[in-house]
Design a protein around this motif. Structure first.
Motif, PDB file in Angstrom:
ATOM      1  N   ARG A  85      46.096  75.058  80.849  1.00 41.32           N
ATOM      2  CA  ARG A  85      46.957  74.605  79.763  1.00 41.32           C
ATOM      3  C   ARG A  85      48.268  75.393  79.769  1.00 41.32           C
ATOM      4  O   ARG A  85      48.279  76.599  79.984  1.00 41.32           O
ATOM      5  CB  ARG A  85      46.251  74.781  78.413  1.00 41.32           C
ATOM      6  N   ASN A  86      49.361  74.657  79.559  1.00 45.16           N
ATOM      7  CA  ASN A  86      50.689  75.277  79.425  1.00 45.16           C
ATOM      8  C   ASN A  86      51.054  76.155  80.625  1.00 45.16           C
ATOM      9  O   ASN A  86      51.553  77.271  80.471  1.00 45.16           O
ATOM     10  CB  ASN A  86      50.745  76.102  78.132  1.00 45.16           C
ATOM     11  N   GLN A  87      50.849  75.651  81.812  1.00 44.48           N
ATOM     12  CA  GLN A  87      51.175  76.403  83.032  1.00 44.48           C
ATOM     13  C   GLN A  87      52.317  75.781  83.832  1.00 44.48           C
ATOM     14  O   GLN A  87      52.745  76.356  84.818  1.00 44.48           O
ATOM     15  CB  GLN A  87      49.929  76.545  83.918  1.00 44.48           C
ATOM     16  N   ARG A  88      52.797  74.603  83.419  1.00 45.22           N
ATOM     17  CA  ARG A  88      53.937  74.002  84.121  1.00 45.22           C
ATOM     18  C   ARG A  88      55.052  73.755  83.115  1.00 45.22           C
ATOM     19  O   ARG A  88      54.804  73.484  81.942  1.00 45.22           O
ATOM     20  CB  ARG A  88      53.531  72.681  84.787  1.00 45.22           C
ATOM     21  N   ARG A  89      56.275  73.817  83.602  1.00 44.12           N
ATOM     22  CA  ARG A  89      57.428  73.652  82.724  1.00 44.12           C
ATOM     23  C   ARG A  89      57.780  72.174  82.552  1.00 44.12           C
ATOM     24  O   ARG A  89      57.687  71.382  83.486  1.00 44.12           O
ATOM     25  CB  ARG A  89      58.633  74.417  83.277  1.00 44.12           C
TER      26      ARG A  89
END
Length: 287
Positions: free
Chosen positions: A189-193
């Motif tokens: 989760r929330n690891q790519r921009r």
């Protein structure tokens, strides 16, 4: 003992029941299964015009769905870009240095979930009807009676369906958190921009089985959607021959199972009834 409701044949149940829409909203692979989907250069979004084109209806028809269901669609990824966000998006989606949205002051975008949500709600489209039929067929195993000893098709037994059958008293967020923290599934989760540089997008392997414990109980479904770069996108499913063992493992780790468990969901405890379009639909949990 209450009898199991027959398989739902009327796809309009999805247009009437938000419970059913939420239950099937993760199956965005339905979009590609029913019809080839064209997306913007970022491979993530479509515009209102593109949504209308996909469902083969007028733009005003899609706008009518938005007007009636704005909150639900927004929760599933619909958004409107303006100002700085719009300028950044225009730069990101240029083709050979040429902007796609010249003179546009605001732009409505749909994620795959939001586009699927439109299809769940849109009644004036044959494409949307086929999308709903695909969704109901894919989730039918949760409602239909399975004969004792018959394995559940792996592509149908999602972790969500597994929780509904065996651990429905465990909150959904808590159930997923347990799978992440106990080494069953990858947590990306929330690891790519996103377009604006913020870490808000999941990694490409989010929800895939972890090596070891995860591989023992979970697998990637054979019909998983593969993006244009060859990456499988989506979450794992329960291995059909390991469902009983997984139930016992999760109980040993402290999860509260339903009071009575049948190892195949042929006897599910009734939780609620909805009458939709003249059809009595039973939503069940437990065993």
């Amino acid at each position: 003992m209450a009898s199991i409701a027959p398989p739902i044949s009327n796809e309009l149940v999805l247009t009437e029941s938000r419970t059913m829409r939420a239950q099937t909203i993760e199956r965005t692979d339905a979009l590609d299964k029913v019809k080839a989907l064209s997306v913007l250069p970022n491979s993530l979004h479509v515009t209102t015009d593109m949504a209308a084109s996909y469902y083969e209806v007028g733009v005003d028809t899609v706008k009518s769905v938005i007007l009636r269901n704005r909150k639900e669609l927004t929760s599933n990824g619909m958004k409107v870009l303006r100002g700085t966000e719009l300028r950044a998006f225009k730069a990101e989606t240029e083709v050979h240095g040429e902007p796609l949205f010249v003179g546009v002051n605001s732009l409505r975008l749909f994620s795959r979930r939001a586009l699927l949500n439109v299809g769940q709600l849109l009644t004036e489209s044959d494409v949307a009807r086929r999308v709903r039929e695909y969704l109901l067929n894919a989730e039918q195993v949760v409602r239909q009676e399975v004969q004792p000893g018959q394995a559940i098709p792996a592509r149908h037994m999602t972790p969500t369906a597994f929780r509904q059958i065996y651990f429905s008293d465990v909150a959904e967020n808590a159930f997923w958190e347990h799978l992440y923290t106990h080494g069953y599934l990858l947590d990306q989760r929330n690891q790519r921009r996103d377009t604006f540089g913020n870490l808000t997008k999941d990694g490409y392997r989010h929800g895939h089985p972890r090596a070891g414990t995860g591989d023992r109980f979970f697998m990637l479904p054979e019909d998983m959607w593969v993006d244009p770069n060859g990456r499988p996108r989506g979450r794992a499913v329960v291995r059909p021959d390991r469902a009983k063992e997984l139930v016992e493992q999760l109980i040993s780790e402290g999860l509260r199972a339903n009071p009575s468990i049948s190892w195949f969901p042929s006897r599910l405890a009734l939780t609620s009834i909805e009458v939709v379009d003249g059809h009595q639909i039973e939503f069940r949990r437990g065993a």
